[in-house]
Scaffold this motif. Structure first.
Motif, PDB file in Angstrom:
ATOM      1  N   VAL A  22       0.109   6.594  10.564  1.00 55.73           N
ATOM      2  CA  VAL A  22      -0.122   5.663   9.460  1.00 55.73           C
ATOM      3  C   VAL A  22       1.249   5.251   8.937  1.00 55.73           C
ATOM      4  O   VAL A  22       2.052   6.107   8.552  1.00 55.73           O
ATOM      5  CB  VAL A  22      -0.961   6.302   8.340  1.00 55.73           C
ATOM      6  CG1 VAL A  22      -1.133   5.318   7.184  1.00 55.73           C
ATOM      7  CG2 VAL A  22      -2.322   6.754   8.862  1.00 55.73           C
ATOM      8  N   ALA A  23       1.508   3.963   8.945  1.00 56.04           N
ATOM      9  CA  ALA A  23       2.813   3.449   8.512  1.00 56.04           C
ATOM     10  C   ALA A  23       3.947   4.112   9.286  1.00 56.04           C
ATOM     11  O   ALA A  23       5.008   4.420   8.731  1.00 56.04           O
ATOM     12  CB  ALA A  23       2.999   3.640   7.012  1.00 56.04           C
ATOM     13  N   GLY A  24       3.692   4.372  10.564  1.00 56.14           N
ATOM     14  CA  GLY A  24       4.719   4.939  11.420  1.00 56.14           C
ATOM     15  C   GLY A  24       4.922   6.435  11.274  1.00 56.14           C
ATOM     16  O   GLY A  24       5.833   7.000  11.884  1.00 56.14           O
ATOM     17  N   LYS A  25       4.078   7.107  10.489  1.00 55.40           N
ATOM     18  CA  LYS A  25       4.224   8.545  10.256  1.00 55.40           C
ATOM     19  C   LYS A  25       3.024   9.293  10.818  1.00 55.40           C
ATOM     20  O   LYS A  25       1.884   8.842  10.696  1.00 55.40           O
ATOM     21  CB  LYS A  25       4.357   8.838   8.759  1.00 55.40           C
ATOM     22  CG  LYS A  25       5.605   8.230   8.117  1.00 55.40           C
ATOM     23  CD  LYS A  25       5.644   8.541   6.628  1.00 55.40           C
ATOM     24  CE  LYS A  25       6.878   7.919   5.978  1.00 55.40           C
ATOM     25  NZ  LYS A  25       6.925   8.205   4.517  1.00 55.40           N
ATOM     26  N   THR A  26       3.270  10.453  11.403  1.00 60.06           N
ATOM     27  CA  THR A  26       2.201  11.306  11.911  1.00 60.06           C
ATOM     28  C   THR A  26       1.572  12.068  10.738  1.00 60.06           C
ATOM     29  O   THR A  26       2.179  12.179   9.661  1.00 60.06           O
ATOM     30  CB  THR A  26       2.741  12.321  12.924  1.00 60.06           C
ATOM     31  OG1 THR A  26       3.657  13.214  12.248  1.00 60.06           O
ATOM     32  CG2 THR A  26       3.442  11.627  14.084  1.00 60.06           C
ATOM     33  N   PRO A  27       0.368  12.610  10.926  1.00 53.55           N
ATOM     34  CA  PRO A  27      -0.229  13.427   9.863  1.00 53.55           C
ATOM     35  C   PRO A  27       0.650  14.599   9.440  1.00 53.55           C
ATOM     36  O   PRO A  27       0.690  14.944   8.250  1.00 53.55           O
ATOM     37  CB  PRO A  27      -1.535  13.914  10.503  1.00 53.55           C
ATOM     38  CG  PRO A  27      -1.890  12.836  11.474  1.00 53.55           C
ATOM     39  CD  PRO A  27      -0.575  12.373  12.034  1.00 53.55           C
ATOM     40  N   GLN A  28       1.360  15.196  10.402  1.00 54.76           N
ATOM     41  CA  GLN A  28       2.247  16.304  10.045  1.00 54.76           C
ATOM     42  C   GLN A  28       3.316  15.852   9.065  1.00 54.76           C
ATOM     43  O   GLN A  28       3.610  16.542   8.070  1.00 54.76           O
ATOM     44  CB  GLN A  28       2.911  16.877  11.314  1.00 54.76           C
ATOM     45  CG  GLN A  28       1.991  17.690  12.191  1.00 54.76           C
ATOM     46  CD  GLN A  28       1.235  16.836  13.202  1.00 54.76           C
ATOM     47  OE1 GLN A  28       0.991  15.654  12.985  1.00 54.76           O
ATOM     48  NE2 GLN A  28       0.829  17.451  14.301  1.00 54.76           N
ATOM     49  N   GLN A  29       3.924  14.696   9.338  1.00 51.98           N
ATOM     50  CA  GLN A  29       4.955  14.184   8.448  1.00 51.98           C
ATOM     51  C   GLN A  29       4.396  13.872   7.062  1.00 51.98           C
ATOM     52  O   GLN A  29       5.029  14.171   6.037  1.00 51.98           O
ATOM     53  CB  GLN A  29       5.590  12.933   9.059  1.00 51.98           C
ATOM     54  CG  GLN A  29       6.412  13.206  10.314  1.00 51.98           C
ATOM     55  CD  GLN A  29       6.874  11.922  10.992  1.00 51.98           C
ATOM     56  OE1 GLN A  29       6.068  11.003  11.188  1.00 51.98           O
ATOM     57  NE2 GLN A  29       8.159  11.852  11.342  1.00 51.98           N
ATOM     58  N   ALA A  61       0.826  -1.202   0.000  1.00 50.65           N
ATOM     59  CA  ALA A  61       0.000   0.000   0.000  1.00 50.65           C
ATOM     60  C   ALA A  61       0.865   1.259   0.000  1.00 50.65           C
ATOM     61  O   ALA A  61       0.615   2.210  -0.746  1.00 50.65           O
ATOM     62  CB  ALA A  61      -0.931  -0.004   1.207  1.00 50.65           C
ATOM     63  N   GLU A  62       1.899   1.255   0.826  1.00 47.51           N
ATOM     64  CA  GLU A  62       2.773   2.431   0.886  1.00 47.51           C
ATOM     65  C   GLU A  62       3.570   2.594  -0.405  1.00 47.51           C
ATOM     66  O   GLU A  62       3.883   3.721  -0.796  1.00 47.51           O
ATOM     67  CB  GLU A  62       3.712   2.303   2.090  1.00 47.51           C
ATOM     68  CG  GLU A  62       2.990   2.337   3.428  1.00 47.51           C
ATOM     69  CD  GLU A  62       2.008   3.487   3.537  1.00 47.51           C
ATOM     70  OE1 GLU A  62       2.440   4.658   3.385  1.00 47.51           O
ATOM     71  OE2 GLU A  62       0.810   3.237   3.764  1.00 47.51           O
ATOM     72  N   GLN A  63       3.868   1.504  -1.084  1.00 45.41           N
ATOM     73  CA  GLN A  63       4.556   1.599  -2.370  1.00 45.41           C
ATOM     74  C   GLN A  63       3.638   2.234  -3.414  1.00 45.41           C
ATOM     75  O   GLN A  63       4.091   3.012  -4.264  1.00 45.41           O
ATOM     76  CB  GLN A  63       4.992   0.213  -2.840  1.00 45.41           C
ATOM     77  CG  GLN A  63       5.873   0.236  -4.090  1.00 45.41           C
ATOM     78  CD  GLN A  63       7.190   0.962  -3.865  1.00 45.41           C
ATOM     79  OE1 GLN A  63       7.845   0.754  -2.838  1.00 45.41           O
ATOM     80  NE2 GLN A  63       7.567   1.828  -4.799  1.00 45.41           N
ATOM     81  N   ALA A  64       2.333   1.922  -3.352  1.00 45.65           N
ATOM     82  CA  ALA A  64       1.373   2.547  -4.265  1.00 45.65           C
ATOM     83  C   ALA A  64       1.330   4.052  -4.052  1.00 45.65           C
ATOM     84  O   ALA A  64       1.252   4.831  -5.013  1.00 45.65           O
ATOM     85  CB  ALA A  64      -0.014   1.935  -4.056  1.00 45.65           C
ATOM     86  N   LEU A  65       1.383   4.475  -2.811  1.00 42.51           N
ATOM     87  CA  LEU A  65       1.412   5.908  -2.494  1.00 42.51           C
ATOM     88  C   LEU A  65       2.682   6.548  -3.054  1.00 42.51           C
ATOM     89  O   LEU A  65       2.628   7.615  -3.695  1.00 42.51           O
ATOM     90  CB  LEU A  65       1.332   6.108  -0.987  1.00 42.51           C
ATOM     91  CG  LEU A  65       1.541   7.534  -0.474  1.00 42.51           C
ATOM     92  CD1 LEU A  65       0.508   8.487  -1.040  1.00 42.51           C
ATOM     93  CD2 LEU A  65       1.501   7.561   1.061  1.00 42.51           C
ATOM     94  N   ALA A  75      -1.313  18.210  19.286  1.00 41.78           N
ATOM     95  CA  ALA A  75      -0.724  17.954  20.599  1.00 41.78           C
ATOM     96  C   ALA A  75       0.231  16.760  20.532  1.00 41.78           C
ATOM     97  O   ALA A  75       0.054  15.859  19.695  1.00 41.78           O
ATOM     98  CB  ALA A  75      -1.825  17.696  21.632  1.00 41.78           C
ATOM     99  N   ASP A  76       1.228  16.769  21.404  1.00 38.31           N
ATOM    100  CA  ASP A  76       2.177  15.659  21.513  1.00 38.31           C
ATOM    101  C   ASP A  76       2.797  15.318  20.161  1.00 38.31           C
ATOM    102  O   ASP A  76       2.971  14.149  19.811  1.00 38.31           O
ATOM    103  CB  ASP A  76       1.481  14.428  22.107  1.00 38.31           C
ATOM    104  CG  ASP A  76       2.469  13.365  22.575  1.00 38.31           C
ATOM    105  OD1 ASP A  76       3.639  13.716  22.834  1.00 38.31           O
ATOM    106  OD2 ASP A  76       2.085  12.190  22.651  1.00 38.31           O
ATOM    107  N   ASN A  77       3.105  16.361  19.382  1.00 41.54           N
ATOM    108  CA  ASN A  77       3.771  16.194  18.084  1.00 41.54           C
ATOM    109  C   ASN A  77       2.983  15.302  17.115  1.00 41.54           C
ATOM    110  O   ASN A  77       3.579  14.680  16.222  1.00 41.54           O
ATOM    111  CB  ASN A  77       5.177  15.623  18.268  1.00 41.54           C
ATOM    112  CG  ASN A  77       6.079  16.546  19.063  1.00 41.54           C
ATOM    113  OD1 ASN A  77       6.088  17.758  18.844  1.00 41.54           O
ATOM    114  ND2 ASN A  77       6.828  15.993  20.010  1.00 41.54           N
ATOM    115  N   GLY A  78       1.672  15.229  17.321  1.00 36.92           N
ATOM    116  CA  GLY A  78       0.839  14.466  16.403  1.00 36.92           C
ATOM    117  C   GLY A  78       0.837  12.980  16.627  1.00 36.92           C
ATOM    118  O   GLY A  78       0.330  12.220  15.788  1.00 36.92           O
TER     119      GLY A  78
END
Length: 423
Positions: A161-168, A127-131, A153-156
């Motif tokens: 998702v897949a170890g990444k916060t929405p900010q990232q 899935a992440e490869q498709a992205l 809050a708390d750096n997101g």
């Protein structure tokens, strides 16, 4: 079918689609519709109604049809990357239940949904490869759809998702998008997660982009379209996509980045219970006589007078009339309005944006001894829009009518009323 017909070339010159016979469809589009079980009549009705829903004149129905045909026949469809943050997936569920036409029968044939955590058949690394592949292939050309709020809050760390916060994810993906669509109230301005005490610091996409200084790769602001609602209407999503495909530009937006064709009027203005509001007919509590009679729900906390949306027009569920909260007897709670839904108490009376209602309303028919009678009021109404000179002359007629009616009441056999009318 005659392949020489050109159904779209002169549609705008007729003012509207002819009702008989309906315009012919190009062979490619007709084959496409047949494949998905859609009749020509049903599709033309859809195109006409969706053109109106987008706030476009009927003369542009042909252009909408042409855009659909072009996208259906083209192997290159606008790519879409759909991200999910803090949300319940209700907006995706709403979109999946669009039935005229079905989502898979039309929408997913007009766009290339390259990534969606909910709808992807792939999972994990695939899935992440498709992205990644879609992002690299379509930089600057894809539409970014975001469902859900961004936790600040708390750096997101409340959402990953897949170890990444929405900010990232926004830092990596948003700069390369052509435009962003915030679907639902959560993505538009925080939604239910942003209600006090808002422990995750939830905000909408536009606020998150501003907060973290995220822009397009060239440094210009990323256009954001807000489609609030809990859930958002699937047909507002559909209309926005078709608007872009038809005109190759984003629809006109209001100050809160909402398409004016869907959020340009208060719910109160189009509500089927509005006449009861104007007449002073209110349900005082659930189950009382007024509530059973379908009276206005303003006193029960309906937020329609301060909420902009087209819910009473397009309704929900495609299962018949009145399928929206007010239609089934529950007050609107303002889910699509920033600072109203999830923030104001549900049964607190709304602030009227366009009209202020008095605390006490007169009855519809009130007896006023010695006052203007029904007959004279009718005459007054007839001349009410005329010039002042006619009003002066009408004054004597009103007096004559009232005197004649009074005399007729005391002597039923009298011809005074007819004589007064002649005066």
């Amino acid at each position: 079918m005659n392949n020489q017909q050109q159904p779209f070339s002169d549609a705008s010159s007729h003012g509207s689609l002819p009702s008989s016979p309906p315009p012919a469809l190009p062979p490619a589009l007709e084959d496409h519709l047949e494949l998905h079980g859609l009749s020509r009549r049903r599709f033309l009705q859809f195109a006409t109604s969706i053109t109106a829903a987008m706030g476009l004149p009927a003369t542009m129905t042909g252009q909408v049809l042409a855009a659909v045909e072009q996208q259906a026949a083209s192997p290159a469809r606008p790519p879409v990357i759909w991200l999910h943050f803090q949300e319940c997936t209700g907006c995706t569920e709403s979109l999946l239940r669009a039935t005229h036409p079905t989502l898979e029968g039309l929408i997913l044939d007009l766009i290339s949904l390259d990534y969606s955590e909910t709808l992807l058949a792939a999972a994990g690394h695939q899935a992440e490869q498709a992205l990644h592949d879609s992002l690299e292939k379509n930089k600057g050309n894809f539409i970014l759809v975001v469902e859900g709020s961004v936790p600040t809050a708390d750096n997101g760390n409340f959402c990953k998702v897949a170890g990444k916060t929405p900010q990232q994810m926004l830092h990596e993906i948003a700069p390369h998008a052509a435009a962003a669509i915030a679907i639902g109230s959560c993505a538009s301005w925080g939604g239910v997660q942003s209600a006090a005490p808002n422990p995750t610091g939830a905000v909408g996409i536009q606020e998150a982009l501003d907060l973290y200084g995220i822009t397009k790769a060239d440094g210009t602001p990323l256009p954001v379209i807000n489609l609030p609602g809990c859930p958002a209407s699937p047909y507002n999503i559909l209309s926005t996509v078709l608007y872009y495909l038809t005109l190759q530009q984003l629809p006109e937006l209001d100050a809160k980045h909402r398409p004016k064709f869907a959020y340009g009027r208060l719910i109160h203005e189009n509500c089927e219970r509005r006449p009861h509001f104007d007449a002073g007919h209110f349900a005082e509590e659930y189950g009382d006589e007024g509530h059973r009679q379908g009276w206005c729900l303003f006193k029960l906390g309906c937020k329609g007078p301060e909420t902009y949306a087209n819910c009473p027009v397009i309704e929900f569920g495609d299962v018949g009339g009145n399928t929206w909260p007010v239609g089934i007897g529950h007050p609107c709670f303002g889910c699509s309005e920033q600072g109203v839904g999830f923030h104001k108490p549900q049964h607190e009376q709304a602030k009227n944006v366009s009209v202020t209602s008095p605390s006490i309303f007169p009855g519809i028919i009130t007896e006023h001894p010695g006052g203007v009678t029904l007959t004279s009021a009718a005459v007054a109404g007839a001349i009410g829009g005329g010039a002042l000179v006619y009003a002066l002359g009408a004054n004597s007629k009103l007096k004559a009518l009232e005197e004649a009616e009074a005399q007729s009441a005391s002597d039923p056999s009298s011809d005074a009323l007819s004589e007064g009318t002649k005066a």
